[in-house]
Design a protein around this motif. Structure first.
Motif, PDB file in Angstrom:
ATOM      1  N   PRO A 515      45.209 -20.599 -44.476  1.00 39.84           N
ATOM      2  CA  PRO A 515      44.694 -20.947 -43.142  1.00 39.84           C
ATOM      3  C   PRO A 515      43.824 -19.814 -42.599  1.00 39.84           C
ATOM      4  N   ILE A 519      42.784 -20.297 -36.879  1.00 42.13           N
ATOM      5  CA  ILE A 519      43.927 -21.216 -36.817  1.00 42.13           C
ATOM      6  C   ILE A 519      45.225 -20.450 -36.573  1.00 42.13           C
ATOM      7  N   THR A 565      40.117 -28.250 -38.928  1.00 34.06           N
ATOM      8  CA  THR A 565      40.492 -28.059 -40.335  1.00 34.06           C
ATOM      9  C   THR A 565      39.785 -29.080 -41.229  1.00 34.06           C
ATOM     10  N   VAL A 585      43.298 -27.686 -47.006  1.00 31.34           N
ATOM     11  CA  VAL A 585      43.757 -28.578 -45.941  1.00 31.34           C
ATOM     12  C   VAL A 585      45.281 -28.685 -45.946  1.00 31.34           C
ATOM     13  N   THR A 588      46.841 -25.509 -44.530  1.00 29.84           N
ATOM     14  CA  THR A 588      46.691 -25.414 -43.074  1.00 29.84           C
ATOM     15  C   THR A 588      47.620 -26.386 -42.365  1.00 29.84           C
TER      16      THR A 588
END
Length: 752
Positions: A515, A519, A565, A585, A588
């Protein structure tokens, strides 16, 4: 000289002699019997000893007798009668002593003479005593004669006094009758006086009680309240008596005294009305005095630091409840005084601090917005608690059944309404300074987490004030407005933060799939918000209330992160085709899930994130399956099996010809011996290993299914493979699907 022998010794000798020399004839000798009787007699009883003592005193020897007869011979008269005559002619003694001239010339002479003349001596003593009694009684008789003469004279004088008294009574009879009538009148007057005194003491106030009510020199106290109670009791008794006199029928009376009875009733009614008017005027004076005293004391409360309520003030407020207009006017003075006092104290706490500078002024902490707002609200809450305690003590209200922090039942009693109104008026002046400072603090905040903490703090105090002073109080409404303002500013801040997050682009040169920092920072802010929200919960909220209280914040914080994202990953994948978007993805989303997971009120948003994770996992499974199939060398053969024509044999397809199939099976056999079967380097970049295992296992299952379908196609006659079973058995897993499942380590139930 004769030697005395004790009776016991004589007795013992006699008994011894009698026992040794006695003969039957001697036992009957009278002399012996007499001696035995005398010697055997006992003189231990009281009467005998007293008689002997009396005889010893009667015949006591003269003190000089022994010296005169010592050495002389004892002379005995030959004739006993001559001795008796000489003794009779001799003078007799007057007491219990030996006669004069009686001397013991010979030992035992007195005893012998006493035995002989005992009766005569006793009788002579009695005669001499009788003569003495007669002489004494003669003297008494003379005195009694004299007394009799005096009694006769007294009787004559009493008769004369009785006659004079009778004459006087006859003369004063009219005066006595008049005195009796006057005595009866005096008793009647005394009775009426006692009745009137009792009536006046019951139905009128004494002078001291009147002074206690009307005089300004007498302060309020037990004396004043006692006088006031007596006036109220007099008024109630008069009303009862007047009501009874009007309702009860009049007693029957003669026609001659009917007018007099009616006049008496009119006078009694008039007296009752006069007493009622007097007591009403006195009670009004008392209430007016209480009102003036309360107004003065309420004005003084602003100057005193303490808010102690004396018993006198509590009793005065209780008495004024009978005059609501006076009580409300006095409470208006109290409200104005307390409002000015609290406002001054609040401004001092803001700018000057406490006595001696401790605690320090609140505005010194203006650089720390959370502490600044919290200190102001805490001061207001403490002031309200003190004000509430003061008012409860003033009105004598004690709610022992109410738990701390519970909602107050406003309107349950008249006292509660007064307390609520007075508290609203007392803290009304604090709303302006508090509102200005809180608005400035809230609007100057740039940090969304600080704004949320302030809004949450305001929400807490809003609920507390609504439970303490009611929702209709001005302070409660002010705090509610400030809470709405704080939340609107906070929501604007997080919306701006979300929009700025959407404008952030991923670093194209960063090849990692973890991430991004933006974020992480965004999630940290969200985590702090969730901690604040969880700490503000009371514990009795329902599930729907928990979700609704934080739903809007989650939407505005999590949705921009998800959108950023997905969109930025797609953009980076477009510019950097070699970058692993799917793993990025999933990493995250898994991180966002880990942030939301510890809190129960994030269930809805976690379900949304989990749905995205499941969709991305399916996409990754598909991608990983194709990658594994390509690495294993079966992708072209699998494509030939799926893309060939309906009537075209599989062996005639170039990618599935026997030579190409043999090469593919050989490459697949080599791939089975490599480490990619156990672990994928691509899936090793996933932060959640359970997801990596799930993706890899699903891809291997599909690879096994593809190998099984290839084997089935090769074994079919219509595909025209010569020795198809031999072709499949030349390389691992030798055309055995079960063996391939075991190599992949798949569950046994899936092998079937």
């Amino acid at each position: 000289m004769t030697t005395a022998i004790s009776p016991s010794a004589s007795s013992s000798r006699l008994q011894g002699s009698s026992s040794s020399h006695s003969h039957p004839g001697q036992a009957q000798n009278p002399i012996s019997l007499r001696l035995y009787k005398v010697l055997g007699a006992s003189f231990n009883d009281e009467a005998t000893r007293e008689a002997l003592d009396t005889l010893a005193e009667l015949y006591a020897p003269s003190p000089s007798a022994g010296s005169e007869v010592k050495g002389k011979d004892v002379k005995h008269d030959g004739d006993g009668n001559n001795e008796d005559e000489s003794e009779l002619n001799a003078p007799r003694s007057t007491g219990l002593v030996a006669p004069a001239g009686v001397e013991e010339s010979v030992a035992g002479d007195i005893a012998a003479r006493a035995r002989k003349n005992l009766r005569r001596d006793v009788e002579s003593k009695l005669a001499e005593s009788s003569k003495q009694f007669l002489k004494a009684f003669g003297e008494v008789d003379k005195h009694l004669d004299t007394l009799q003469e005096h009694i006769g004279l007294m009787r004559v004088r009493c008769d004369e006094a009785q006659s004079q008294l009778h004459e006087t009574n006859e003369a004063c009879k009219s005066l006595l009758d008049r005195a009796g009538s006057l005595r009866e009148e005096r008793q009647g007057v005394a009775l009426r006086q006692s009745i009137i005194s009792a009536f006046l003491s019951r139905f009128t106030l004494s002078q001291s009680e009147k002074d206690a009510i009307a005089s300004r020199d007498v302060p309020l106290g037990p004396t004043f309240f006692a006088a006031m109670d007596k006036a109220a009791r007099i008024q109630a008794d008069c009303r009862v008596l007047l009501t009874a006199s009007l309702t009860l029928p009049p007693p029957p009376c003669p026609s001659a005294g009917a007018d007099e009875g009616e006049d008496g009733e009119d006078r009694a009614t008039k007296a009752g009305r006069d007493i009622l008017a007097a007591t009403a005027a006195q009670l009004e004076q008392a209430y007016d005095k209480i009102f003036r005293w309360c107004c003065f004391e309420f004005r003084q409360m602003g100057r005193d630091a303490s808010l102690d309520v004396s018993p006198t003030m509590r009793e005065a407020a209780k008495r004024l409840r009978d005059r609501p207009e006076l009580l409300m006017e006095a409470l208006t003075y109290l409200s104005q005084t307390r409002q000015a006092t609290l406002l001054s104290a609040f401004m001092d706490a803001l700018t000057r601090g406490g006595p001696g500078g401790l605690p320090r002024p609140i505005e010194l902490h203006a650089h720390d917005p959370l502490r600044y707002v919290g200190d102001m609200l805490a001061w207001v809450h403490q002031a309200i608690a003190a004000e509430r305690e003061f008012l409860e003590s003033l009105f004598g209200v004690r709610d022992a059944r109410r738990m701390v922090g519970s909602v107050r039942a406003f309107g349950s009693s008249e006292e509660e309404n007064w307390i609520a109104e007075l508290m609203d008026g007392a803290v009304r002046g604090l709303c302006g300074p508090l509102k200005v400072r809180v608005q400035q603090t809230v609007r100057s905040q740039e940090s969304s987490i600080t704004s949320y903490k302030i809004a949450n703090l305001l929400q807490f105090y809003t609920v507390t004030m609504q439970r303490t002073i009611g929702k209709e109080a001005l302070l409660s409404k002010t705090l509610e407005e400030l809470t709405e303002l704080a939340y609107s500013i906070f929501h604007g801040a997080i919306e701006a933060q979300g929009r700025s997050l959407l404008r952030v682009s991923l670093d194209l040169d960063d090849a990692t799939v973890s991430p991004p920092l933006t974020i992480l920072d965004h999630a940290q802010v969200l985590r702090e918000m969730m901690v604040v929200y969880e700490s503000s919960l009371l514990g009795d909220e329902k599930e729907e209330e928990l979700q609704a209280g934080f739903r809007d914040i989650l939407d505005k914080m999590v949705d921009p992160a998800l959108e950023m994202t997905l969109t930025q990953a797609e953009e980076k994948k477009r510019q950097r085709p070699g970058w692993d978007k799917a793993v990025f993805v999933l990493n995250t989303l898994a991180y966002l899930q880990s942030v939301l997971e510890p809190y129960a009120f994030t269930t809805e948003k976690r379900d949304v994130v989990q749905g995205l994770v499941d969709a991305k996992v399916l996409q990754l499974i598909e991608e990983h399956y194709r990658d594994v199939l390509k690495d294993a060398g079966l992708s072209e053969v699998a494509a030939a099996c799926e893309g060939r024509g309906t009537n075209e044999p599989l062996s005639h397809v170039p990618a599935a010809e026997p030579g190409a199939l043999q090469s593919a099976l050989h490459r697949f056999s080599e791939w089975l011996s490599g480490p990619e079967v156990v672990q994928s380097r691509r899936l090793g970049q996933l932060t959640v290993q359970s997801v990596a295992a799930r993706v890899h296992q699903a891809a291997l299952e599909r690879v096994a299914e593809t190998y099984e379908r290839i084997c089935e196609e090769v074994k079919r006659p219509e595909n025209k493979y010569e020795a198809g079973a031999t072709l499949l058995g030349s390389e691992r897993p030798f055309g055995q699907v079960r063996l391939l499942w075991q190599i992949f380590g798949l569950p046994q139930e899936r092998e079937a």
